[in-house]
Design an enzyme around this catalytic site. Sequence first.
Site, PDB file in Angstrom:
ATOM      1  N   GLU A 101       0.794  -1.233   0.000  1.00  0.00           N
ATOM      2  CA  GLU A 101       0.000   0.000   0.000  1.00  0.00           C
ATOM      3  C   GLU A 101       0.828   1.285   0.000  1.00  0.00           C
ATOM      4  OE1 GLU A 101      -2.794  -0.138   3.222  1.00  0.00           O
ATOM      5  OE2 GLU A 101      -3.790  -1.924   2.459  1.00  0.00           O
ATOM      6  N   GLU A 118      -5.327  -8.733   1.134  1.00  0.00           N
ATOM      7  CA  GLU A 118      -5.920  -8.387   2.431  1.00  0.00           C
ATOM      8  C   GLU A 118      -7.394  -8.119   2.227  1.00  0.00           C
ATOM      9  OE1 GLU A 118      -4.163  -5.145   4.701  1.00  0.00           O
ATOM     10  OE2 GLU A 118      -2.149  -5.855   4.176  1.00  0.00           O
TER      11      GLU A 118
END
Length: 447
Positions: A165, A351
């Site tokens: 991320e 995720e």
Amino acid sequence: MRQPFPPGFLWGCATSAYQIEGSPLADGAGVSNWHRFVRTPGRVLGGDTGDIACDHYRRMKDDVALMRELGLATYRFSIAWNRVLPSGRGAVNAAGLGFYERLVDELLAAGIQPMVTLHHWDLPSALDDRGGWLNPDMPDWFADYAQVCFKALDDRVPMWVTLNEPWVVADGGFMHGALAPGHKSAFEAAIVAHRLMQAHAKGVQAYRAIGKNRIGLVVNIEPKHLPADASEYDRHAAGLADAYMNRQYLDPALLGRYPHELREVFGEAWPDWPAAEVEALKVPVDFLGLNYYTRAVVRFDPKAWPVPAVPQRQPGGIYTETGWELHPQSLADTLVWMHERYGGLPLYVTENGAAFYDPPTAINGRVDDPLRVHYLRTHIAAVQDAIQRGADVRGYCAWSLFDNLEWALGFAKRFGLVHVDFQTQRRTPKASARFYAEVIAAHGANL
Ligand code: BGC
């Protein structure tokens, strides 16, 4: 009738180093930016730290045994750079690297495939002192660190991830300052975003020189939706929000260009990177990882910064403890969007999960979490829908294996499938863990 998940589809759970390991300075590790950040008064809710966290550094063998009981086919974890290279560069700390070698061996012995993230936000403080991601040398330092990991582990690690991320590193760390190192500057955030993508590209190139398996990038995507009565302003703001959060990293990495809207988002803070430099960010990867949690229905709001858009709460929506709306359909749509926009690459959900209230202590040895079971069921079904719609999705990792340090929110928000009692370190698989184990055993046929 849904079509079955493809053979070989990987079921797993994800964690990250600073959130679970504890023992942050053990065996010669250097200090990390997060070790420092949690000690800065007011930065982390309740003054919580990763000093103990889930004590995974010391309980690793038992934790792997638990993963085996759940039937995980893969386990996504991250390496703490500061354990491997205490000063960020130069001398390798064999004892720190040794922890990850033992973890990988333990996983393989349990029949679990390791998926390793090189950077999940914790950075050696020695590099932070040199500006961290603002420093133009960071991409090279990252590639050097990555090489040390590849050399030690590529014979046993089939899947690597460069960065987790990058948007959160730049936005949380440098634009809004809620995460380490806690800066608030659009000028810095724009530079950091670019350095991160250079690091990703150099990491992949370093891998091609010596690696034999697969490497990819993990991004978080949050689709921006419009209210039914959207105005032109709302539409424009949603476009900017989408460029800033969802395309700022994937477009350069896969298409060799930044979204044009970023010039408007960053204003005078947007550096005009030379075209050749941007083009060089495009380096072939073997897969993309998607971290998906929620969508946002946004409205124009001139007070919001740097994007003039704010999320609207949806009447009747189900919201998690972090205020995120449950919207499984957007997971399916995002996977299909990634498939179509970025050239049909293999995709993994790296995720996906939710914080719901669970008591600090298991009651009668049980933790019932029906909302999390519902979240998993509907989101895994959405992955199946995406596969049916043509996206090449090859695996799914639930976030997270354990309740853990939810960064600036401390231990207050529990995302785990396995409950952790932070007083005793007792692990209790929640109802969601048992549900997920059944999904794995049935290869998704019981949704
Ligand atoms: C991060 C995790 C984090 C989770 C929930 C993701 O952004 O990769 O580290 O705990 O979301 O907030």
